[in-house]
Write a protein that holds these residues in place. Structure first.
Motif, mmCIF file in Angstrom:
data_model
loop_
_atom_site.group_PDB
_atom_site.id
_atom_site.type_symbol
_atom_site.label_atom_id
_atom_site.label_comp_id
_atom_site.label_asym_id
_atom_site.label_seq_id
_atom_site.Cartn_x
_atom_site.Cartn_y
_atom_site.Cartn_z
ATOM 1 N N PHE A 61 6.290 -15.523 -13.832
ATOM 2 C CA PHE A 61 6.281 -16.643 -12.547
ATOM 3 C C PHE A 61 5.025 -17.273 -12.671
ATOM 4 C CE2 PHE A 61 9.228 -12.937 -12.036
ATOM 5 C CZ PHE A 61 10.391 -13.643 -11.707
ATOM 6 N N ARG A 62 5.078 -18.385 -12.243
ATOM 7 C CA ARG A 62 3.860 -19.058 -11.752
ATOM 8 C C ARG A 62 4.220 -19.803 -10.357
ATOM 9 N NH1 ARG A 62 2.873 -23.379 -15.071
ATOM 10 N NH2 ARG A 62 2.574 -21.954 -16.686
ATOM 11 N N SER A 63 3.256 -19.433 -9.318
ATOM 12 C CA SER A 63 3.319 -20.053 -8.022
ATOM 13 C C SER A 63 4.747 -19.989 -7.564
ATOM 14 C CB SER A 63 2.841 -21.557 -8.134
ATOM 15 O OG SER A 63 1.418 -21.424 -8.696
ATOM 16 N N GLY A 64 5.542 -19.078 -7.905
ATOM 17 C CA GLY A 64 6.805 -18.727 -7.373
ATOM 18 C C GLY A 64 8.011 -19.273 -8.030
ATOM 19 N N LYS A 65 7.577 -19.808 -9.324
ATOM 20 C CA LYS A 65 8.867 -20.436 -10.283
ATOM 21 C C LYS A 65 8.487 -19.644 -11.493
ATOM 22 C CE LYS A 65 8.011 -25.338 -9.043
ATOM 23 N NZ LYS A 65 9.109 -25.553 -8.363
ATOM 24 N N LEU A 66 9.949 -19.758 -12.003
ATOM 25 C CA LEU A 66 10.096 -18.524 -13.154
ATOM 26 C C LEU A 66 9.768 -19.716 -14.273
ATOM 27 C CD1 LEU A 66 11.932 -16.403 -14.653
ATOM 28 C CD2 LEU A 66 13.797 -17.930 -14.330
ATOM 29 N N ILE A 67 9.099 -19.090 -15.207
ATOM 30 C CA ILE A 67 8.525 -19.641 -16.311
ATOM 31 C C ILE A 67 8.849 -19.125 -17.629
ATOM 32 C CG2 ILE A 67 6.751 -21.006 -15.264
ATOM 33 C CD1 ILE A 67 4.556 -18.589 -16.164
ATOM 34 N N PHE A 68 9.191 -17.927 -17.885
ATOM 35 C CA PHE A 68 9.552 -17.139 -18.771
ATOM 36 C C PHE A 68 10.376 -16.079 -18.865
ATOM 37 C CE2 PHE A 68 8.054 -14.002 -22.381
ATOM 38 C CZ PHE A 68 8.499 -14.841 -23.303
ATOM 39 N N HIS A 130 18.025 -20.796 -22.407
ATOM 40 C CA HIS A 130 17.628 -18.957 -22.867
ATOM 41 C C HIS A 130 17.125 -18.292 -21.826
ATOM 42 C CE1 HIS A 130 16.430 -15.923 -25.421
ATOM 43 N NE2 HIS A 130 15.078 -16.024 -24.896
ATOM 44 N N THR A 131 16.190 -18.901 -20.828
ATOM 45 C CA THR A 131 15.580 -17.957 -19.815
ATOM 46 C C THR A 131 16.567 -17.500 -18.979
ATOM 47 O OG1 THR A 131 13.439 -19.455 -20.358
ATOM 48 C CG2 THR A 131 13.543 -18.051 -18.240
ATOM 49 N N LEU A 132 17.524 -18.638 -18.367
ATOM 50 C CA LEU A 132 18.240 -18.229 -17.429
ATOM 51 C C LEU A 132 19.421 -17.200 -17.995
ATOM 52 C CD1 LEU A 132 19.108 -22.032 -16.033
ATOM 53 C CD2 LEU A 132 17.824 -20.067 -14.963
ATOM 54 N N ASP A 133 19.778 -17.447 -19.229
ATOM 55 C CA ASP A 133 20.737 -16.432 -19.827
ATOM 56 C C ASP A 133 20.143 -14.945 -19.576
ATOM 57 O OD1 ASP A 133 22.456 -18.264 -20.351
ATOM 58 O OD2 ASP A 133 22.159 -18.280 -22.609
ATOM 59 N N LEU A 165 13.470 -21.436 -8.265
ATOM 60 C CA LEU A 165 14.056 -19.946 -8.186
ATOM 61 C C LEU A 165 15.368 -20.080 -7.402
ATOM 62 C CD1 LEU A 165 11.403 -17.195 -8.200
ATOM 63 C CD2 LEU A 165 13.309 -17.579 -9.867
ATOM 64 N N GLU A 166 15.392 -21.191 -6.606
ATOM 65 C CA GLU A 166 16.557 -21.263 -5.365
ATOM 66 C C GLU A 166 17.743 -21.297 -6.292
ATOM 67 O OE1 GLU A 166 13.819 -23.234 -5.230
ATOM 68 O OE2 GLU A 166 13.206 -23.143 -2.966
ATOM 69 N N ASN A 167 17.976 -22.145 -7.133
ATOM 70 C CA ASN A 167 19.347 -22.134 -7.815
ATOM 71 C C ASN A 167 19.720 -20.841 -8.603
ATOM 72 O OD1 ASN A 167 19.910 -24.744 -6.869
ATOM 73 N ND2 ASN A 167 19.017 -25.818 -8.624
ATOM 74 N N VAL A 168 18.498 -20.208 -8.957
ATOM 75 C CA VAL A 168 18.846 -19.038 -9.763
ATOM 76 C C VAL A 168 19.261 -17.931 -8.942
ATOM 77 C CG1 VAL A 168 17.464 -17.170 -11.404
ATOM 78 C CG2 VAL A 168 16.968 -19.551 -11.531
ATOM 79 N N ILE A 169 18.583 -17.968 -7.790
ATOM 80 C CA ILE A 169 18.944 -16.752 -6.785
ATOM 81 C C ILE A 169 20.606 -17.200 -6.223
ATOM 82 C CG2 ILE A 169 18.472 -15.972 -4.355
ATOM 83 C CD1 ILE A 169 15.583 -16.802 -5.010
ATOM 84 N N ILE A 170 20.979 -18.436 -5.953
ATOM 85 C CA ILE A 170 21.976 -18.788 -5.561
ATOM 86 C C ILE A 170 23.236 -18.455 -6.659
ATOM 87 C CG2 ILE A 170 23.809 -20.621 -5.165
ATOM 88 C CD1 ILE A 170 21.288 -22.345 -3.727
#
Lengths: 293, 178
Positions: A61-68, A130-133, A165-170
């Motif tokens: 993560f970087r500053s609260g965003k998923l990066i990898f 790929h990251t989301l999978d 991350l919001e959408n990922v969390i939802i």
């Protein structure tokens, strides 16, 4: 010091929420849960102590965003990702792998874009998917130790696509909700199953899956659902899903196995709450006293 | 003589007895029992089975009693009795044991249902190398912004004083709010 714990106490969704809200950077690593055979005591609850084994997956993560994100043992290289997404044929992927053995993903992406094999959008979209999978796959885990190292960052040669991350969390929460609904419908795996009256009639014309047949073959008021799951090597979620389906179709009914104790009644009647009659001056005297201790 | 009561609650091994022991002017009247199994002994040697009781005398007219609740659910029949007439309560959380966070949240909700009194959450064992920070705990426990979540080391008297004072300030604020 790293944040660490176990997914059975703190879910992936909760972790992502924490990282999102706190705007954290770093790498969240998930480990294989190694059973120790030791019992740990949590008040009334006793359970087996699980310690961290081999690394299974990681998200950065970087500053609260998923990066990898990566799964151990899974090829997450750019070539594999593009090949899997159908942007490169197997033959193209094989040739590029051979010719670009020592090329970083970033450099390779530039070469592929310049050579018109793929567009920049293809690269970004495929890496993102790929990251989301990987992350959604992780959402189903519920028994793995984890650790968040805020000073560990992914290798710079990897392509990093920031994802909110919001959408990922939802989406993660939606998947977990499905499991929760099953848990709610079937909270007690120590119940047993029995066939309803006229089972032959009910089973007429019904097509069951292999898993359903495996469960049905163990249906007996003496067998608890937990025992059936164990005999069939099924997870709690899997057995719940199957039993839910069978029950909804009217093929099985839930019954208490012999000797099962009645659950303790936890809804004792409570008296209406009463506020103590304390004046402001009393509170101030308490404050003065505690300050002086 | 007026007596005022505060309740110190939280999961098993959160540090409730230690908290009261750090500030009570009397030797804490503890209803602790030896823990029998080796697994439980790894956590602590004794556990509270009914309540802990500490006292702070303000003067001849006013005494503050501190009641510590037993952490285990099987003793929760004591909770409601202890909560009766409390001025406020402290929810202790072992910051280094995320496996107890869910239980801490559940206890918090239970006590809120008993009485609408002010409360604070004490993020205990902040001196532990694995302790989660108070900010992270707030998110983990989903504690609202308006509720005080205070870093705490229950064996340190100054830290305990800080938590109790913050609870008293919250009580004053609620009185002001009307």
């Amino acid at each position: 010091m790293p944040l660490q714990g176990n997914l059975r106490d703190f879910s992936t969704t909760q972790l992502l929420n924490l990282i999102n809200l706190a705007g954290k950077s770093g790498t969240l690593t998930f480990f294989e849960g190694k059973r120790t055979g030791e019992v740990e005591n949590l008040g009334d609850q006793k359970r087996e102590r699980i310690v961290a084994g081999q690394e299974r997956a990681a998200m950065s993560f970087r500053s609260g965003k998923l990066i990898f994100a990566k799964m151990t043992g899974q090829d997450g290289s750019l070539i594999s990702v593009l090949n899997k997404a159908g942007k490169l044929t197997d033959e193209q992927a094989r040739i590029i792998r051979e010719r670009a053995k020592n090329t970083t993903d970033k450099a390779l992406a530039l070469l592929l874009i310049n050579a018109n094999y793929v567009s920049q959008n293809d690269v970004v979209t495929c890496i993102q998917q790929h990251t989301l999978d990987v992350v959604y796959n992780l959402m189903a885990w519920n028994d793995n130790p984890f650790r968040l190292d805020e000073d560990v960052h992914p290798d710079g040669s990897r392509i990093q696509v920031p994802i909110d991350l919001e959408n990922v969390i939802i989406e993660g929460a939606r998947r977990i909700r499905e499991i929760a609904e099953l848990n709610q419908h079937l909270p007690n795996l120590d119940m047993a199953l029995k066939f309803p009256d006229n089972p032959k009639e009910k089973f007429k014309g019904i097509h069951l899956s292999v898993e359903e047949w495996r469960v049905v073959s163990f249906v007996n008021p003496k067998n608890t659902i937990r025992q059936i799951a164990k005999a069939n090597n099924m997870s709690e979620t899997e057995i719940r899903r199957v039993v839910y389906g069978l029950e909804q179709a009217g093929l099985v009914e839930m019954v208490k196995p012999p000797g099962m104790e009645q659950a303790a009644a936890g809804d004792r009647r409570r008296r209406p709450p009463q506020k103590p009659q304390v004046q402001r001056v009393t509170v101030n005297r308490l404050i003065d006293k505690i300050r002086s201790i | 003589m007026q007596t005022v009561k505060m309740v110190i609650t939280g999961p098993f091994s959160a540090g409730k007895t230690e908290f009261i022991r750090s500030i009570s002017e009397i030797e804490v009247v503890s209803t602790e029992q030896n823990i029998s199994t080796d697994a439980e002994k790894k956590e602590k040697e004794q556990t509270t089975v009914a309540m802990d009781f500490g006292r702070i005398t303000v003067d001849d007219d006013l005494v503050l009693y501190l009641f510590g609740t037993p952490g285990q659910r099987r003793f929760d029949f004591m909770w409601e009795i202890l909560a009766e007439g409390m001025l406020g309560f402290v929810v202790m959380v072992d910051s280094a044991k995320p496996e107890t966070f869910r239980e801490a949240k559940s206890i918090l909700e239970t006590f809120r249902a008993y009485a609408p009194t002010p409360y604070v959450v004490a993020a205990n064992k902040q001196d532990h190398p694995d302790a989660w920070s108070a900010d992270d705990l707030r998110i983990a426990l989903r504690i609202e912004e308006g509720v005080k979540l205070l870093p705490c080391v229950a064996k340190d008297k100054e830290s305990v004083k800080g938590v109790l004072l913050e609870l008293l300030y919250s009580i004053l604020e609620e009185m002001d709010a009307g």
